[in-house]
Design an enzyme around this catalytic site. Structure first.
Site, PDB file in Angstrom:
ATOM      1  N   TRP A 158      -1.844 -10.616  -8.728  1.00  0.00           N
ATOM      2  CA  TRP A 158      -1.489  -9.852  -7.544  1.00  0.00           C
ATOM      3  C   TRP A 158      -2.534  -8.774  -7.277  1.00  0.00           C
ATOM      4  O   TRP A 158      -2.833  -8.447  -6.136  1.00  0.00           O
ATOM      5  CB  TRP A 158      -0.098  -9.240  -7.699  1.00  0.00           C
ATOM      6  CG  TRP A 158       0.272  -8.422  -6.511  1.00  0.00           C
ATOM      7  CD1 TRP A 158       0.427  -7.071  -6.454  1.00  0.00           C
ATOM      8  CD2 TRP A 158       0.492  -8.895  -5.176  1.00  0.00           C
ATOM      9  NE1 TRP A 158       0.747  -6.682  -5.185  1.00  0.00           N
ATOM     10  CE2 TRP A 158       0.790  -7.786  -4.373  1.00  0.00           C
ATOM     11  CE3 TRP A 158       0.468 -10.152  -4.581  1.00  0.00           C
ATOM     12  CZ2 TRP A 158       1.057  -7.878  -3.012  1.00  0.00           C
ATOM     13  CZ3 TRP A 158       0.741 -10.248  -3.220  1.00  0.00           C
ATOM     14  CH2 TRP A 158       1.027  -9.125  -2.458  1.00  0.00           C
ATOM     15  N   GLU A 205       1.491 -13.237  -0.619  1.00  0.00           N
ATOM     16  CA  GLU A 205       2.088 -13.905  -1.782  1.00  0.00           C
ATOM     17  C   GLU A 205       1.557 -15.334  -1.919  1.00  0.00           C
ATOM     18  O   GLU A 205       1.345 -15.812  -3.027  1.00  0.00           O
ATOM     19  CB  GLU A 205       3.614 -13.907  -1.684  1.00  0.00           C
ATOM     20  CG  GLU A 205       4.254 -12.541  -1.832  1.00  0.00           C
ATOM     21  CD  GLU A 205       4.176 -11.942  -3.232  1.00  0.00           C
ATOM     22  OE1 GLU A 205       3.749 -12.636  -4.186  1.00  0.00           O
ATOM     23  OE2 GLU A 205       4.550 -10.766  -3.370  1.00  0.00           O
ATOM     24  N   TYR A 230       0.998   0.745  -3.833  1.00  0.00           N
ATOM     25  CA  TYR A 230       1.790  -0.427  -3.475  1.00  0.00           C
ATOM     26  C   TYR A 230       3.156  -0.359  -4.162  1.00  0.00           C
ATOM     27  O   TYR A 230       4.191  -0.536  -3.526  1.00  0.00           O
ATOM     28  CB  TYR A 230       1.047  -1.714  -3.856  1.00  0.00           C
ATOM     29  CG  TYR A 230       1.891  -2.942  -3.693  1.00  0.00           C
ATOM     30  CD1 TYR A 230       2.207  -3.420  -2.418  1.00  0.00           C
ATOM     31  CD2 TYR A 230       2.407  -3.611  -4.793  1.00  0.00           C
ATOM     32  CE1 TYR A 230       3.015  -4.538  -2.256  1.00  0.00           C
ATOM     33  CE2 TYR A 230       3.200  -4.726  -4.641  1.00  0.00           C
ATOM     34  CZ  TYR A 230       3.502  -5.184  -3.370  1.00  0.00           C
ATOM     35  OH  TYR A 230       4.308  -6.288  -3.221  1.00  0.00           O
TER      36      TYR A 230
END
Length: 183
Positions: free
Chosen positions: A47, A39, A17
């Site tokens: 995250w 998000e 990522y």
């Protein structure tokens, strides 16, 4: 190989990522919508948890096809509450549909969501390399103004902290650490 210190070096998804997505200017409508949704799921969580559930979220939400997500009915969203592979937070799941509907309205008004979101930075990423990610704020004047506008347009779970993270991830803010080879 040097990358930002916030990356968990033991999680291949996290590494990929960071190396392939985070901070790279994002212009694809579907990808912008997916990232906004991801998000929004992060609120109150890490995250890494969201990233680890990304594939399951894609399956649950038609690969973030905004038209299909906008048309989801309550019973479809309620069924997702039984899916252990995603974050089963009713308000966040319902927000995904609300955000799809708001996203479509923005597309209608501005031609594309990309045009709308990038206009906030005059269509050019803001470079802000830092020595350590710990120096970064959790929100900014820009994220506060954008958050307020998104909420006015019907978006949910888009507070200034979420929006700041979105701006970083979508490459509107380039905030890689100065030692990071991916900046």
């Amino acid at each position: 190989m040097s990358r930002c210190a916030w990356v968990n070096p033991n999680n291949p998804l996290y590494i990929a990522y960071h190396d392939e997505e985070w901070g790279k200017p994002l212009h694809d409508e579907q990808a912008l919508f997916e990232l906004l949704c991801l998000e929004s799921y992060q609120a109150g969580l890490s995250w890494e948890i969201v990233l680890n559930k990304r594939q399951a979220f894609r399956s649950a939400f038609f690969n973030y096809d905004v038209q299909k997500v906008a048309a989801m009915i309550d019973s479809e969203l309620d069924r997702l509450l039984a899916n252990p592979d995603i974050i089963r937070h009713k308000a966040k799941l319902y927000a995904t549909r609300a955000n799809a509907q708001a996203f479509l309205r923005v597309q209608e008004e501005f031609g594309t969501f990309e045009h709308y979101i990038w206009s906030w930075v005059d269509f050019t990423p803001i470079d802000n390399p830092v020595k350590s990610f710990r120096e970064l704020p959790t929100k900014s004047d820009l994220s506060e103004r954008l958050s307020k506008d998104l909420k006015k347009r019907g978006f949910k779970f888009v507070g200034p902290v979420c929006v700041y993270s979105y701006l970083q991830a979508a490459g509107l803010l380039n905030e890689h650490e100065v030692n990071c080879q991916y900046q």
